[in-house]
Design an enzyme around this catalytic site. Sequence first.
Site, PDB file in Angstrom:
ATOM      1  N   CYS A 144      29.808-121.906  60.353  1.00  0.00           N
ATOM      2  CA  CYS A 144      29.716-121.125  62.212  1.00  0.00           C
ATOM      3  C   CYS A 144      28.323-121.533  61.663  1.00  0.00           C
ATOM      4  O   CYS A 144      27.357-121.718  60.643  1.00  0.00           O
ATOM      5  CB  CYS A 144      30.099-119.813  61.585  1.00  0.00           C
ATOM      6  SG  CYS A 144      28.952-119.042  62.481  1.00  0.00           S
ATOM      7  N   CYS A 147      26.025-118.952  62.980  1.00  0.00           N
ATOM      8  CA  CYS A 147      25.293-117.833  61.842  1.00  0.00           C
ATOM      9  C   CYS A 147      24.388-118.795  60.639  1.00  0.00           C
ATOM     10  O   CYS A 147      23.701-117.515  60.350  1.00  0.00           O
ATOM     11  CB  CYS A 147      26.723-117.581  60.929  1.00  0.00           C
ATOM     12  SG  CYS A 147      28.091-117.170  62.001  1.00  0.00           S
ATOM     13  N   ASP A 148      25.084-119.690  60.129  1.00  0.00           N
ATOM     14  CA  ASP A 148      24.256-120.916  59.381  1.00  0.00           C
ATOM     15  C   ASP A 148      23.378-121.842  59.423  1.00  0.00           C
ATOM     16  O   ASP A 148      22.011-122.485  58.885  1.00  0.00           O
ATOM     17  CB  ASP A 148      24.890-120.900  58.177  1.00  0.00           C
ATOM     18  CG  ASP A 148      26.055-120.026  57.220  1.00  0.00           C
ATOM     19  OD1 ASP A 148      25.138-118.832  57.819  1.00  0.00           O
ATOM     20  OD2 ASP A 148      27.057-119.854  57.537  1.00  0.00           O
TER      21      ASP A 148
END
Length: 335
Positions: A144, A147-148
């Site tokens: 992701c 997200c990261d």
Amino acid sequence: MPDPSSETGADVVDVVIVGAGPAGLTAAIYASRSRLRTVVLERNMAGGQIALTDLVENYPGFPEGISGFDLTQKMKEQAEKFGAEMREIEGVVELRAEPDGCHALVTDREEIRARTVILAPGVEPRRSGIPGEAEFIGRGVSWCATCDGALYRGKTVAVVGGGDSAVEEGMFLTKFADKVYLVHRRDQLRAAPIAQERAFANPKLEFVWDSVPRKIDGTEVVEALQVENVKTGEGRTLPVNGVFMYIGQIPNTTWLKDTVELDEYGYIVTDGLLRTRIAGVFACGDARANPLKQIAMAVGEGALAAIQAGRYLDELDSPPGTPATAGESGAGAQQ
Ligand code: NAP
């Protein structure tokens, strides 16, 4: 439509939708707006895979693009506005046909009985299985970028894959990382031409063609990705702080293997009206065996699945010999 609970027990809902991605949420909007008692089972959070997408550029109505998270939150809000009930679960373990024609869905939290079921369980990222992948999850290995990605400001990362996800998320990662290697097993990308053009013009992206990942190295966190050129057999070590795997997806259907028909890859087989081989059970979205994995497709299928579920209930509730009623869930009353 007569109150189904008077015939089948108060704990029976009209439709349970498994999955809260674009297909499941659209089905929920249509079903609840048709005044069907609708429960949506969402795993972790609403939105499915698309909620992890930074920018959706090809969903009609948003010329500037919209984040996948915002788009699916709006879909969820719309479904709840019409009365759909969202229930968070970790997963569904069983779909069981009941003697009275209802369906039981056993989740990690409860057992729900429903007169119809719409399966929209979506897909999850495929894992490569190479050494280091499982070991470094959360310590440099990710699926992701949204997200990261921000964790890799000023660093170097590798993205594996050549499809739309790899190219789009690789581009997104260049907002943070100084350098992004895009490791692809062929010398041509699978991604859409517009995404390819942008990627080739991005100076922070370096393509590592004809190469597959072999091993992820590190001590506490990821320090390198070893790749192998499939044409020459040569190995190369890419010094990276993170590895993002985008090598395709697998449908979340293992729990269905003894009930509905699945194709050889695990996708749910339906007819053109999205009916599975079990009466009253429909399927839609990315986990269905269909030729196009797009939000627009998932949304269309979600609408059709809900309409079909409504028609199925209308027929069950119509006395023999009378035509089924035609509310929004019935024939000829759609907008
Ligand atoms: P995908 O299209 O299946 O692409 C997977 C990529 O990974 C391919 O390039 C494939 O190589 C490679 N690959 C597969 N197995 C591998 C392995 N074991 N080792 C190394 N490489 C491997 O998957 P996706 O990119 O996640 O997209 C899934 C679906 O969602 C597609 O239909 C896509 O069009 C859609 N999508 C659309 C958008 C958009 O419209 N904006 C964005 C994201 C995804 P080969 O090319 O050699 O097969």
